[in-house]
Design a protein around this motif. Structure first.
Motif, PDB file in Angstrom:
ATOM      1  N   THR A   1     -18.070  -0.263  23.902  1.00  0.00           N
ATOM      2  CA  THR A   1     -18.145   0.677  25.011  1.00  0.00           C
ATOM      3  C   THR A   1     -19.565   1.212  25.003  1.00  0.00           C
TER       4      THR A   1
ATOM      5  N   ASP B   1     -21.695   3.121  26.640  1.00  0.00           N
ATOM      6  CA  ASP B   1     -22.219   4.482  26.749  1.00  0.00           C
ATOM      7  C   ASP B   1     -21.752   5.383  25.608  1.00  0.00           C
ATOM      8  N   ARG B   2     -20.959   4.875  24.706  1.00  0.00           N
ATOM      9  CA  ARG B   2     -20.570   5.660  23.537  1.00  0.00           C
ATOM     10  C   ARG B   2     -21.449   5.370  22.324  1.00  0.00           C
TER      11      ARG B   2
ATOM     12  N   HIS C   1     -28.779   7.831  21.508  1.00  0.00           N
ATOM     13  CA  HIS C   1     -27.403   7.998  21.951  1.00  0.00           C
ATOM     14  C   HIS C   1     -27.392   7.678  23.444  1.00  0.00           C
TER      15      HIS C   1
ATOM     16  N   ARG D   1     -25.153   7.809  25.963  1.00  0.00           N
ATOM     17  CA  ARG D   1     -24.620   8.743  26.950  1.00  0.00           C
ATOM     18  C   ARG D   1     -25.439  10.023  27.012  1.00  0.00           C
ATOM     19  N   ASP D   2     -25.833  10.539  25.881  1.00  0.00           N
ATOM     20  CA  ASP D   2     -26.540  11.820  25.851  1.00  0.00           C
ATOM     21  C   ASP D   2     -28.033  11.677  26.124  1.00  0.00           C
TER      22      ASP D   2
ATOM     23  N   SER E   1     -20.657   2.424  16.801  1.00  0.00           N
ATOM     24  CA  SER E   1     -19.797   2.395  17.988  1.00  0.00           C
ATOM     25  C   SER E   1     -19.125   3.738  18.262  1.00  0.00           C
ATOM     26  N   LYS E   2     -19.118   4.631  17.295  1.00  0.00           N
ATOM     27  CA  LYS E   2     -18.524   5.955  17.510  1.00  0.00           C
ATOM     28  C   LYS E   2     -19.547   6.962  18.044  1.00  0.00           C
ATOM     29  N   GLY E   3     -20.795   6.525  18.127  1.00  0.00           N
ATOM     30  CA  GLY E   3     -21.812   7.422  18.661  1.00  0.00           C
ATOM     31  C   GLY E   3     -22.264   8.493  17.702  1.00  0.00           C
ATOM     32  N   TRP E   4     -22.127   8.230  16.416  1.00  0.00           N
ATOM     33  CA  TRP E   4     -22.538   9.211  15.408  1.00  0.00           C
ATOM     34  C   TRP E   4     -24.040   9.103  15.207  1.00  0.00           C
TER      35      TRP E   4
END
Length: 126
Positions: A28, A30-31, A52, A54-55, A100-103
């Protein structure tokens, strides 16, 4: 299947430019926290950039700040690393990686990635 396909390395003279790309599939997009690390044989892996999606936050290592710029093509699910004013000390194998978790902070500070792409060699001659 999640994949990161990196390309764009090569040989360039000091002061020159190269542009790396990393196409992500199976994520995904944008994550993602996604970015670049580099490694010279016999040395520790070094972080280069982390973004990141999305951000819209991007971190740069101090040694490349002001010379390297990250850009994103969301439609192509691709992140680019424009490298300008290259120096011989930028010579390394560059790896694209993603969390993939956007960490983002774990990715940046600890290299916590769940996927690494194949490396692409960047060689800067003096």
């Amino acid at each position: 299947e999640v994949q990161l396909q990196a390309s764009g390395g090569g040989l360039v003279q000091a002061g020159g430019s190269l542009k790396l790309s990393c196409a992500a599939s199976g994520f995904t997009f944008d994550r993602l926290a996604i970015g670049w690390f580099r490694q010279v044989p016999g040395k520790e892996r070094e972080r280069v950039s982390a973004t990141h999606i999305r951000d819209g936050i991007t971190y740069y290592e101090d040694s490349v700040q002001g010379r390297f710029t990250v850009s994103i093509d969301n439609a192509k699910r691709t992140i680019f690393l424009q490298m300008n004013r290259l120096k011989p000390e930028d010579t390394a194998v560059y790896f694209c990686a993603a969390n993939s978790k956007g960490w983002l902070n774990s990715f940046w500070n600890n290299g916590q990635a769940d996927k690494w792409g194949q490396g692409t060699q960047v060689t800067v001659s003096s």
